[in-house]
Design an enzyme around this catalytic site. Structure first.
Site, PDB file in Angstrom:
ATOM      1  N   GLY A  85       2.107  -0.131   6.091  1.00  0.00           N
ATOM      2  CA  GLY A  85       0.800  -0.699   6.373  1.00  0.00           C
ATOM      3  C   GLY A  85      -0.160   0.184   7.139  1.00  0.00           C
ATOM      4  N   TRP A  87      -2.019   2.778   6.229  1.00  0.00           N
ATOM      5  CA  TRP A  87      -3.302   3.059   5.571  1.00  0.00           C
ATOM      6  C   TRP A  87      -4.228   1.845   5.679  1.00  0.00           C
ATOM      7  CZ3 TRP A  87      -3.227   6.445   0.539  1.00  0.00           C
ATOM      8  CH2 TRP A  87      -2.622   7.681   0.830  1.00  0.00           C
ATOM      9  N   ASP A 113       2.613  -3.816  -2.269  1.00  0.00           N
ATOM     10  CA  ASP A 113       3.809  -2.972  -2.191  1.00  0.00           C
ATOM     11  C   ASP A 113       5.024  -3.720  -2.704  1.00  0.00           C
ATOM     12  OD1 ASP A 113       4.473  -0.170  -0.612  1.00  0.00           O
ATOM     13  OD2 ASP A 113       6.221  -1.474  -0.769  1.00  0.00           O
ATOM     14  N   LYS A 193      -1.344  10.432  -3.337  1.00  0.00           N
ATOM     15  CA  LYS A 193      -0.395  11.454  -2.916  1.00  0.00           C
ATOM     16  C   LYS A 193       0.288  12.041  -4.143  1.00  0.00           C
ATOM     17  CE  LYS A 193       3.490  10.083  -1.046  1.00  0.00           C
ATOM     18  NZ  LYS A 193       4.383   9.516  -0.019  1.00  0.00           N
TER      19      LYS A 193
END
Length: 248
Positions: A85, A87, A113, A193
């Site tokens: 959490g 971000w 998620d 990413k």
């Protein structure tokens, strides 16, 4: 603006003496012991605990936003792979999703998620396997409109083989990017990413066709021995292209 952690005795014998050493416990692999020792001695891990963030990754998105400024007040943000959490924690005040600053527009933060994530004030969090059939439609329903930013920190379980891990994360990014193409508003931003490995070249070319600016960045908080980097694609123009295929 995020700054590198500060402290004394950062080099030389004094720094070595201050390092936390972890003894190998029965049943624990050497790799696990080394990972735990690295965590305990990581200044960003220490700083995250001090600042109330759920992980060192919070500083990565903080540093990226400090540089590119995509988390603006009023922005609607989707965070894919949001656990634990960090971000979302960074995004909430920056987009003003709690509406605490009455002089600025109120944003919205949606986190998704595979794992369960503890509630975050100002963020809507859901547990969902994003790669399941129909998962993207479910996220769109929760979103209820367009997004200004789609962020992805999704990662597959490490196999120990760099090539395999790289291909797995590229597959996750491609899924996140397909979702971004569906929900991003004009001028929107995609952040993800990636692991350096070569297979991302095709994705880079695609991003450059659909966004006005594409950059590859390794923020200061990213470990130097890690192959991770982040792609920042800004100025989404795909929607205009769909609506005006001839550029008119």
């Amino acid at each position: 603006m995020s700054k590198p952690p500060e402290g004394k005795n950062t080099s030389g014998r004094g720094a070595r003496d201050l390092r936390v050493k972890v003894k190998t416990a029965k049943g624990r692999k050497l790799s696990s012991t080394l990972w735990l020792e690295r965590q305990l001695n990581d200044p960003y891990v220490v700083r995250a605990k001090r600042d109330g963030f759920r992980g060192r990754a919070a500083y990565k998105i903080m540093e990226l936003d400090d540089r590119y400024g995509f988390l603006k007040p009023g922005a609607r943000v989707v965070d894919l792979g949001c656990a634990p959490g960090g971000w979302c924690q960074v995004a909430v005040p920056r987009v003003n999703s709690l509406g605490e600053n009455l002089k600025k527009p109120q944003g919205y933060v949606l986190g998704v998620d595979l794992q369960e994530v503890e509630p975050i004030p100002g963020a809507e969090i859901h547990q969902l396997d994003f790669l399941e059939d129909g998962a993207d439609d479910q996220v769109k329903a929760w979103l209820g409109g367009r997004a200004d930013v789609v962020m992805s920190d999704m990662a597959a379980a490490a196999s120990g083989h760099k090539g395999t891990d790289h291909l797995r994360i590229i597959a996750l990014i491609e899924a996140a990017l397909a979702f971004a193409y569906d929900v991003l508003d004009d001028g929107g931003t995609f952040v993800a990413k990636v692991l350096a490995g070569g297979a991302e070249n095709q994705m880079q070319a695609e991003l450059k066709r659909n966004f006005t600016k594409v950059a590859n960045v390794k923020p200061p908080s990213s470990r130097k021995d890690s192959s991770e980097k982040f792609v920042i694609a800004m100025g989404f123009r795909g929607r205009n292209r769909e609506e005006n295929p001839d550029g008119e």
